[in-house]
Design a protein around this motif. Structure first.
Motif, mmCIF file in Angstrom:
data_model
loop_
_atom_site.group_PDB
_atom_site.id
_atom_site.type_symbol
_atom_site.label_atom_id
_atom_site.label_comp_id
_atom_site.label_asym_id
_atom_site.label_seq_id
_atom_site.Cartn_x
_atom_site.Cartn_y
_atom_site.Cartn_z
ATOM 1 N N MET A 169 32.037 23.437 55.782
ATOM 2 C CA MET A 169 33.293 23.272 55.059
ATOM 3 C C MET A 169 34.406 22.932 56.045
ATOM 4 N N SER A 170 35.301 22.046 55.632
ATOM 5 C CA SER A 170 36.329 21.537 56.534
ATOM 6 C C SER A 170 37.562 22.423 56.635
ATOM 7 N N GLY A 171 37.800 23.279 55.651
ATOM 8 C CA GLY A 171 39.031 24.058 55.626
ATOM 9 C C GLY A 171 40.191 23.309 55.001
ATOM 10 N N VAL A 172 39.911 22.104 54.462
ATOM 11 C CA VAL A 172 40.951 21.280 53.840
ATOM 12 C C VAL A 172 40.441 20.816 52.485
ATOM 13 N N ALA A 173 41.319 20.831 51.485
ATOM 14 C CA ALA A 173 41.025 20.269 50.167
ATOM 15 C C ALA A 173 42.083 19.216 49.850
ATOM 16 N N LEU A 174 41.657 18.142 49.230
ATOM 17 C CA LEU A 174 42.570 17.078 48.809
ATOM 18 C C LEU A 174 42.603 17.024 47.291
ATOM 19 N N VAL A 175 43.798 16.880 46.748
ATOM 20 C CA VAL A 175 43.963 16.728 45.303
ATOM 21 C C VAL A 175 44.803 15.471 45.087
ATOM 22 N N TYR A 176 44.292 14.590 44.225
ATOM 23 C CA TYR A 176 44.904 13.295 43.959
ATOM 24 C C TYR A 176 45.380 13.261 42.517
ATOM 25 N N THR A 177 46.571 12.701 42.321
ATOM 26 C CA THR A 177 47.055 12.465 40.968
ATOM 27 C C THR A 177 48.021 11.290 40.994
ATOM 28 N N LEU A 178 48.434 10.853 39.816
ATOM 29 C CA LEU A 178 49.387 9.754 39.658
ATOM 30 C C LEU A 178 50.529 10.204 38.763
ATOM 31 N N PHE A 179 51.715 9.714 39.070
ATOM 32 C CA PHE A 179 52.894 9.983 38.243
ATOM 33 C C PHE A 179 53.494 8.662 37.775
ATOM 34 N N GLY A 180 54.292 8.734 36.727
ATOM 35 C CA GLY A 180 54.902 7.539 36.156
ATOM 36 C C GLY A 180 56.125 7.039 36.897
ATOM 37 N N SER A 181 56.646 7.827 37.849
ATOM 38 C CA SER A 181 57.815 7.383 38.619
ATOM 39 C C SER A 181 57.808 8.037 39.997
ATOM 40 N N ALA A 182 58.467 7.377 40.939
ATOM 41 C CA ALA A 182 58.591 7.931 42.287
ATOM 42 C C ALA A 182 59.398 9.226 42.259
ATOM 43 N N GLU A 183 60.392 9.296 41.381
ATOM 44 C CA GLU A 183 61.221 10.494 41.289
ATOM 45 C C GLU A 183 60.399 11.709 40.860
ATOM 46 N N ARG A 184 59.549 11.512 39.854
ATOM 47 C CA ARG A 184 58.726 12.633 39.379
ATOM 48 C C ARG A 184 57.685 13.020 40.432
ATOM 49 N N ALA A 185 57.120 12.038 41.088
ATOM 50 C CA ALA A 185 56.156 12.310 42.163
ATOM 51 C C ALA A 185 56.805 13.151 43.252
ATOM 52 N N GLU A 186 58.026 12.806 43.630
ATOM 53 C CA GLU A 186 58.718 13.562 44.680
ATOM 54 C C GLU A 186 59.091 14.958 44.196
ATOM 55 N N GLN A 187 59.547 15.089 42.961
ATOM 56 C CA GLN A 187 59.892 16.415 42.426
ATOM 57 C C GLN A 187 58.693 17.358 42.465
ATOM 58 N N VAL A 188 57.572 16.895 41.948
ATOM 59 C CA VAL A 188 56.384 17.749 41.908
ATOM 60 C C VAL A 188 55.844 17.973 43.315
ATOM 61 N N GLY A 189 55.864 16.948 44.141
ATOM 62 C CA GLY A 189 55.415 17.102 45.524
ATOM 63 C C GLY A 189 56.202 18.161 46.266
ATOM 64 N N ARG A 190 57.512 18.092 46.164
ATOM 65 C CA ARG A 190 58.358 19.097 46.824
ATOM 66 C C ARG A 190 58.097 20.497 46.271
ATOM 67 N N GLN A 191 57.958 20.593 44.968
ATOM 68 C CA GLN A 191 57.740 21.904 44.351
ATOM 69 C C GLN A 191 56.416 22.513 44.796
ATOM 70 N N MET A 192 55.362 21.703 44.908
ATOM 71 C CA MET A 192 54.065 22.229 45.327
ATOM 72 C C MET A 192 54.105 22.728 46.777
ATOM 73 N N VAL A 193 54.866 22.041 47.629
ATOM 74 C CA VAL A 193 55.015 22.500 49.015
ATOM 75 C C VAL A 193 55.882 23.757 49.049
ATOM 76 N N GLN A 194 56.969 23.787 48.284
ATOM 77 C CA GLN A 194 57.829 24.970 48.245
ATOM 78 C C GLN A 194 57.101 26.188 47.703
ATOM 79 N N GLU A 195 56.232 25.989 46.716
ATOM 80 C CA GLU A 195 55.463 27.093 46.140
ATOM 81 C C GLU A 195 54.251 27.462 46.997
ATOM 82 N N ARG A 196 54.053 26.740 48.093
ATOM 83 C CA ARG A 196 52.951 26.975 49.039
ATOM 84 C C ARG A 196 51.578 26.779 48.408
#
Length: 106
Positions: free
Chosen positions: A1-28
């Motif tokens: 096992m590598s110790g890393v997992a990747l999760v891929y998704t698509l959003f309808g706008s760059a703004e929404r992608a950034e909002q969710v991206g930031r929130q997932m990092v902030q929520e750890r």
């Protein structure tokens, strides 16, 4: 096992992608969110051929947080049926895997 997992998704706008991206990092739930360049998706929805501009995001997390990350993305996603995919990671540079684990466990 590598110790890393990747999760891929698509959003309808760059703004929404950034909002969710930031929130997932902030929520750890993710150590990093890579917002990729615009993509054109072609798919059939409700019997109609569709073409849509979408923004792919690749989340990097620890394997132990993958399912929680996927669930949280689903909760925040604005699509009825979002593509949220866990991608296999066969190997990872050890220092990078350690950084991910350290970020997620804070």
């Amino acid at each position: 096992m590598s110790g890393v997992a990747l999760v891929y998704t698509l959003f309808g706008s760059a703004e929404r992608a950034e909002q969710v991206g930031r929130q997932m990092v902030q929520e750890r739930l993710a150590a990093c969110a890579n917002i990729l360049g615009a993509a054109t998706s072609i798919y059939e929805w409700n019997g109609v051929m569709e073409t849509a501009a979408e923004v792919p995001v690749l989340f990097k997390t620890a394997p132990s947080r993958r399912d929680a990350l996927m669930q949280r993305i689903r909760e925040l996603h604005d699509y009825d049926v979002p593509a949220i995919l866990a991608l296999p990671v066969d190997a990872a540079e050890p220092a990078y895997a350690k950084w991910i684990a350290g970020h997620i466990s804070k």
